[in-house]
Write a protein that holds these residues in place. Structure first.
Motif, PDB file in Angstrom:
ATOM      1  N   LEU A 173       0.814  -1.216   0.000  1.00  9.92           N
ATOM      2  CA  LEU A 173       0.000   0.000   0.000  1.00  9.92           C
ATOM      3  C   LEU A 173       0.848   1.267   0.000  1.00  9.92           C
ATOM      4  O   LEU A 173       0.398   2.308  -0.455  1.00  9.92           O
ATOM      5  N   MET A 174       2.050   1.188   0.522  1.00  7.92           N
ATOM      6  CA  MET A 174       2.941   2.346   0.464  1.00  7.92           C
ATOM      7  C   MET A 174       3.425   2.561  -0.979  1.00  7.92           C
ATOM      8  O   MET A 174       3.596   3.682  -1.423  1.00  7.92           O
ATOM      9  N   LYS A 175       3.602   1.458  -1.696  1.00  6.79           N
ATOM     10  CA  LYS A 175       4.075   1.541  -3.080  1.00  6.79           C
ATOM     11  C   LYS A 175       2.934   1.906  -4.029  1.00  6.79           C
ATOM     12  O   LYS A 175       3.102   2.687  -4.960  1.00  6.79           O
ATOM     13  N   TYR A 176       1.742   1.310  -3.798  1.00 10.13           N
ATOM     14  CA  TYR A 176       0.558   1.558  -4.630  1.00 10.13           C
ATOM     15  C   TYR A 176      -0.581   2.005  -3.716  1.00 10.13           C
ATOM     16  O   TYR A 176      -1.438   1.204  -3.344  1.00 10.13           O
ATOM     17  N   PRO A 177      -0.592   3.286  -3.342  1.00 12.17           N
ATOM     18  CA  PRO A 177      -1.572   3.763  -2.357  1.00 12.17           C
ATOM     19  C   PRO A 177      -3.025   3.580  -2.819  1.00 12.17           C
ATOM     20  O   PRO A 177      -3.352   3.756  -3.983  1.00 12.17           O
ATOM     21  N   ASP A 178      -3.855   3.197  -1.883  1.00 12.61           N
ATOM     22  CA  ASP A 178      -5.288   3.062  -2.096  1.00 12.61           C
ATOM     23  C   ASP A 178      -5.958   3.718  -0.900  1.00 12.61           C
ATOM     24  O   ASP A 178      -5.750   3.295   0.234  1.00 12.61           O
ATOM     25  N   GLU A 179      -6.742   4.762  -1.132  1.00 18.97           N
ATOM     26  CA  GLU A 179      -7.307   5.565  -0.050  1.00 18.97           C
ATOM     27  C   GLU A 179      -8.117   4.729   0.941  1.00 18.97           C
ATOM     28  O   GLU A 179      -7.955   4.856   2.156  1.00 18.97           O
ATOM     29  N   GLU A 180      -8.996   3.873   0.446  1.00 15.65           N
ATOM     30  CA  GLU A 180      -9.847   3.064   1.327  1.00 15.65           C
ATOM     31  C   GLU A 180      -9.003   2.093   2.160  1.00 15.65           C
ATOM     32  O   GLU A 180      -9.195   1.950   3.362  1.00 15.65           O
ATOM     33  N   ALA A 181      -8.047   1.436   1.527  1.00 15.23           N
ATOM     34  CA  ALA A 181      -7.198   0.473   2.239  1.00 15.23           C
ATOM     35  C   ALA A 181      -6.316   1.169   3.270  1.00 15.23           C
ATOM     36  O   ALA A 181      -6.123   0.657   4.380  1.00 15.23           O
ATOM     37  N   LEU A 182      -5.789   2.333   2.938  1.00 13.62           N
ATOM     38  CA  LEU A 182      -4.970   3.075   3.899  1.00 13.62           C
ATOM     39  C   LEU A 182      -5.807   3.520   5.097  1.00 13.62           C
ATOM     40  O   LEU A 182      -5.314   3.556   6.227  1.00 13.62           O
ATOM     41  N   LYS A 183      -7.083   3.824   4.869  1.00 17.39           N
ATOM     42  CA  LYS A 183      -7.988   4.180   5.959  1.00 17.39           C
ATOM     43  C   LYS A 183      -8.141   3.003   6.925  1.00 17.39           C
ATOM     44  O   LYS A 183      -8.138   3.187   8.142  1.00 17.39           O
ATOM     45  N   ILE A 184      -8.221   1.783   6.391  1.00 15.20           N
ATOM     46  CA  ILE A 184      -8.351   0.585   7.224  1.00 15.20           C
ATOM     47  C   ILE A 184      -7.083   0.391   8.055  1.00 15.20           C
ATOM     48  O   ILE A 184      -7.147   0.129   9.259  1.00 15.20           O
ATOM     49  N   LEU A 185      -5.920   0.514   7.422  1.00 14.87           N
ATOM     50  CA  LEU A 185      -4.660   0.379   8.168  1.00 14.87           C
ATOM     51  C   LEU A 185      -4.568   1.413   9.281  1.00 14.87           C
ATOM     52  O   LEU A 185      -4.103   1.108  10.384  1.00 14.87           O
ATOM     53  N   THR A 186      -5.013   2.626   9.025  1.00 18.65           N
ATOM     54  CA  THR A 186      -5.010   3.671  10.049  1.00 18.65           C
ATOM     55  C   THR A 186      -5.902   3.270  11.217  1.00 18.65           C
ATOM     56  O   THR A 186      -5.527   3.445  12.381  1.00 18.65           O
ATOM     57  N   CYS A 187      -7.067   2.706  10.939  1.00 18.09           N
ATOM     58  CA  CYS A 187      -7.972   2.252  12.003  1.00 18.09           C
ATOM     59  C   CYS A 187      -7.334   1.132  12.826  1.00 18.09           C
ATOM     60  O   CYS A 187      -7.427   1.130  14.055  1.00 18.09           O
ATOM     61  N   ILE A 188      -6.701   0.192  12.157  1.00 22.03           N
ATOM     62  CA  ILE A 188      -6.032  -0.910  12.861  1.00 22.03           C
ATOM     63  C   ILE A 188      -4.917  -0.351  13.741  1.00 22.03           C
ATOM     64  O   ILE A 188      -4.796  -0.713  14.916  1.00 22.03           O
ATOM     65  N   ASP A 189      -4.103   0.548  13.189  1.00 22.02           N
ATOM     66  CA  ASP A 189      -3.005   1.144  13.959  1.00 22.02           C
ATOM     67  C   ASP A 189      -3.531   1.907  15.171  1.00 22.02           C
ATOM     68  O   ASP A 189      -2.970   1.812  16.267  1.00 22.02           O
TER      69      ASP A 189
END
Length: 146
Positions: A109-125
């Motif tokens: 996701l850092m290499k190929y950012p996806d807004e929705e997926a990054l939102k999920i990682l932020t919630c998990i973190d």
């Protein structure tokens, strides 16, 4: 100091497993597993999320079964049909949850950012951070009484 494991016993004759496959008939976009002791949920696992334009069906199933916490949440991959609505599940149902994500997901996701997926990682973190902070507080309070 870590707490000793606690064994919770249930009469196997009273346990029931409920499996909800949501989305495509044979494959599903989300799967919810609930083990109940008679009518009381004792373990809940969610794989991915399924949300139509109006309804998050995964959340509806959790609510219908009086689930307050998902014990194990597995996010198989960041495609939108498995991801949309996962942030709401994390925010509302994942207070003491074990998260399982694919190896290398964060790097991808850092290499190929996806807004929705990054939102999920932020919630998990954020959930992990809150749990660590709560744990630190419990340990420091316990140390005061030693």
């Amino acid at each position: 100091m870590a707490n000793a494991p606690i064994m919770i016993e249930h009469d196997i004759d009273e346990l029931n497993l409920f499996i909800y496959v949501i989305g495509y008939k044979d494959l599903g976009e989300s799967i919810v597993f609930i083990i109940k002791d008679v009518d009381i949920p004792v373990f809940t696992m969610v794989i991915d999320s399924y949300q139509s334009s109006v309804t998050n069906y995964t959340i509806e199933i959790l609510k219908e079964n009086n689930i307050n916490n998902v014990d194990l949440l597995c996010w198989t991959h960041p495609d939108l049909d498995h991801t949309v609505g996962l942030d709401a599940i994390i925010k509302d149902f994942c207070k003491q949850t074990i998260f399982v994500t694919p190896e290398g997901l964060r790097e991808r996701l850092m290499k190929y950012p996806d807004e929705e997926a990054l939102k999920i990682l932020t919630c998990i973190d954020k959930t992990h951070s809150l749990r660590k902070e709560a744990h630190k507080h419990r340990v420091s309070v316990a140390n005061e009484y030693e």
